[in-house]
Design an enzyme around this catalytic site. Structure first.
Site, PDB file in Angstrom:
ATOM      1  N   HIS A 347      34.074 -10.483 -30.342  1.00 42.51           N
ATOM      2  CA  HIS A 347      32.745  -9.895 -30.456  1.00 42.51           C
ATOM      3  C   HIS A 347      32.374  -9.893 -31.931  1.00 42.51           C
ATOM      4  O   HIS A 347      32.960  -9.163 -32.722  1.00 42.51           O
ATOM      5  CB  HIS A 347      32.747  -8.475 -29.893  1.00 42.51           C
ATOM      6  N   ASP A 393      30.896 -12.939 -27.619  1.00 44.04           N
ATOM      7  CA  ASP A 393      29.530 -12.528 -27.906  1.00 44.04           C
ATOM      8  C   ASP A 393      29.315 -12.850 -29.377  1.00 44.04           C
ATOM      9  O   ASP A 393      29.751 -12.113 -30.261  1.00 44.04           O
ATOM     10  CB  ASP A 393      29.355 -11.039 -27.634  1.00 44.04           C
ATOM     11  N   ASN A 395      26.500 -13.086 -31.117  1.00 41.62           N
ATOM     12  CA  ASN A 395      25.376 -12.440 -31.801  1.00 41.62           C
ATOM     13  C   ASN A 395      24.690 -13.414 -32.763  1.00 41.62           C
ATOM     14  O   ASN A 395      24.339 -13.054 -33.889  1.00 41.62           O
ATOM     15  CB  ASN A 395      25.845 -11.199 -32.568  1.00 41.62           C
ATOM     16  N   ASN A 462      20.046 -13.103 -22.806  1.00 41.53           N
ATOM     17  CA  ASN A 462      19.746 -11.678 -22.916  1.00 41.53           C
ATOM     18  C   ASN A 462      18.259 -11.555 -23.186  1.00 41.53           C
ATOM     19  O   ASN A 462      17.663 -12.437 -23.804  1.00 41.53           O
ATOM     20  CB  ASN A 462      20.545 -11.042 -24.047  1.00 41.53           C
TER      21      ASN A 462
END
Length: 527
Positions: A347, A393, A395, A462
């Protein structure tokens, strides 16, 4: 600002570059145009022209001091409105579609004849000013409105009760996500098919109304969400499950027991801040978890890495203070006794201003720790060629240094995401060719990675109001929910509150000649 004094017959509607413009007929010969974002209509108007709903560029609409008794649902087409004044009319009811105007900051409804408010108004999560004085509304509504921070309290009340109103109406369930076949399995070689799922489950402490104002409080409650999350996880029936933002307490008390009943075992590593906390605080720290089906994998080992206090040689990089986490289980005998499979789950840091941190964290994940994990878990004591499945993830956006580094095998030391910081010398340890290599100013890795969601198969992974849809990116993978893009321009709301979409793919592991079935993995028969 234009008023009713300017009759529409003296005006001509034009469109240029997607922006609606109105100009007086007498000014047309001169070519002069009027650009405006506010409109005022006054003069005891009783009804509104349908042409008004085409002025989608408007940000302010003044309709006060008229004789309007109703507002058409088409007003929601003015999706850019920030200010709407409907005061001092004769309005008896409001259309539910008004709740779709999520850009509104001010909504003035003073001095009308409103007796009820539609629950859909609760979806106006950016609304700062709501005028309701001078309306015969129920005492319950006015009591909430007159409390300190009354606008926010009233909107929360309406949103929390919206679901009950919707349940009394027939609603159509969203269609199921359909599978997209990327390529056929290789029938000429022995291979093992397995499935992998990647899912950020949103840690309970981050699920707040401050961050997700468009979501009712009951939908943010962990007791409600965890049931839907587990239902979605089990619905995939994946061989390997990678989860991010798993709270420590929920891992041991919920995820692990629930998935053990379904034949899974797991690994978990919290963020490094947990080491400095008391036991009562430590249980609320989130981290990464990986689960695997025991019937298809017999022996696993695991290593994890925190990024906090990590230093790149010769340079104290900004990732030292970011305690994101990664975990890398290594499967021995996923398909054969001497075949390793590395599954890395990570993450990355969230803040767009720390693009350099995301990139450094990715390098640590894909090269440094992944390579060390393979060395430590090697059957013969020396590194062996092994496939890597990276679930993370990130980002990061499609044009970021993170995506470029992973997908192309390297990134230039002068990439904009490094923010002109001198990382070139300190990151040579992460170069797959070693610190003495001459790689034309590029930091490279030795894994040949390929996205399961390539070629734009996933328009977005998302969606929130202030983060527009972005592209993600093997035999197959499920596509996005089947809905027009314009439907997702509206804020996610009940009855189908949106969560981050899970990513799910079927992968194929090519093997040397083996019996038709090994450790429960189906091996396609050669043709």
């Amino acid at each position: 600002m234009l008023s009713q004094e300017c009759p529409r017959k003296n005006m001509t509607r034009q469109t240029l570059g997607g922006c609606t413009q109105l100009c007086r007929a007498r000014r047309q010969p001169t070519g002069k145009k009027s650009y405006w974002a506010e409109l005022e209509i006054s003069g005891r108007v009783r009804s509104l022209s349908t042409a008004l709903w085409s002025l989608t560029h408007l940000t302010a609409l003044h309709l006060s001091d008229n004789s309007l008794s109703r507002i058409p649902p088409d007003i929601a087409k003015l999706h850019n409105l920030v200010y709407l004044d409907l005061s001092s009319n004769k309005i008896r009811s409001l259309p539910p579609e008004l709740g779709n105007m999520v850009s509104l900051r001010e909504l003035l409804l003073n001095n009308n004849q409103l007796r009820v408010l539609p629950f859909e108004l609760g979806k106006l999560f950016q609304l700062q000013t709501l005028g309701l004085k001078g309306n015969p509304l129920a005492q319950e509504i006015m009591s909430l409105y007159q409390e300190p921070d009354g606008t926010r309290r009233l909107l929360s009340y309406l949103l929390d009760n919206l679901a009950g109103a919707i349940k009394r109406q027939p609603t159509e369930q969203p269609p199921a996500r359909s599978w997209i076949a990327l390529q056929e399995p290789d029938r000429t070689r022995a291979s093992a098919l397995f499935s992998v799922m990647c899912y950020n489950v949103l840690c309970d402490k981050y699920a707040t109304r401050q961050l997700y104002g468009y979501c009712p409080s009951w939908a943010l409650n962990w007791e409600y969400r965890k049931k839907s999350i587990m239902q979605e996880i089990l619905g995939c029936n994946a061989d390997i499950i990678s989860l991010q933002e798993v709270e420590t307490e929920q891992y041991y008390n919920f995820f692990l027991p629930e998935l053990k009943e379904q034949g899974y075992e797991g690994f978990f590593s919290p963020k490094s801040r947990a080491r400095t906390m008391s036991e009562s605080d430590r249980k609320h720290v989130d981290g990464c978890a990986v689960f695997y089906k025991t019937e298809k994998s017999t022996r696993w080992s695991s290593t994890s890495w925190p990024w906090r206090t990590r230093r790149a040689r010769g340079h104290v990089d900004r990732s030292c203070t970011k305690d994101n986490i990664g975990v890398a289980p290594v499967s021995l005998s996923t398909a054969m006794e001497k075949q390793l499979l590395l599954v890395a789950n990570a993450h990355m840091h969230w803040d767009p201003e720390y693009s350099d941190v995301k990139l450094v964290q990715t390098m640590i994940t894909s090269v440094d720790k992944a390579t060390r994990s393979l060395k430590l878990s090697s059957v013969s004591g020396r590194p062996t060629p092994s496939p890597l499945v990276l679930c993370a993830d990130l980002n990061s956006l499609p044009d970021s240094g993170v995506v470029e580094y992973l997908s192309t095998g390297g990134v230039d030391c002068t990439h904009k995401d490094f923010k002109e910081l001198r990382y070139s010398d300190s990151l040579t340890n992460f170069n797959c060719n070693g610190k003495n290599s001459t790689s034309s100013g590029r930091i490279t890795h030795g894994f040949k990675l390929k996205s399961a969601y390539e070629n734009g198969l996933m328009p977005y992974t998302n969606y929130t109001f202030d983060f527009k849809p972005e592209r993600a990116g093997h035999p197959g993978a499920p596509g996005p929910p089947l809905a027009p893009r314009e439907q997702y321009q509206r804020v996610p709301a009940p009855p189908h509150s949106l969560r981050p979409l899970l990513l799910f793919a079927h992968l194929e592991l090519l093997l040397p000649s083996l019996p038709p079935q090994v450790n429960g993995l189906h091996l396609p028969t050669r043709r």
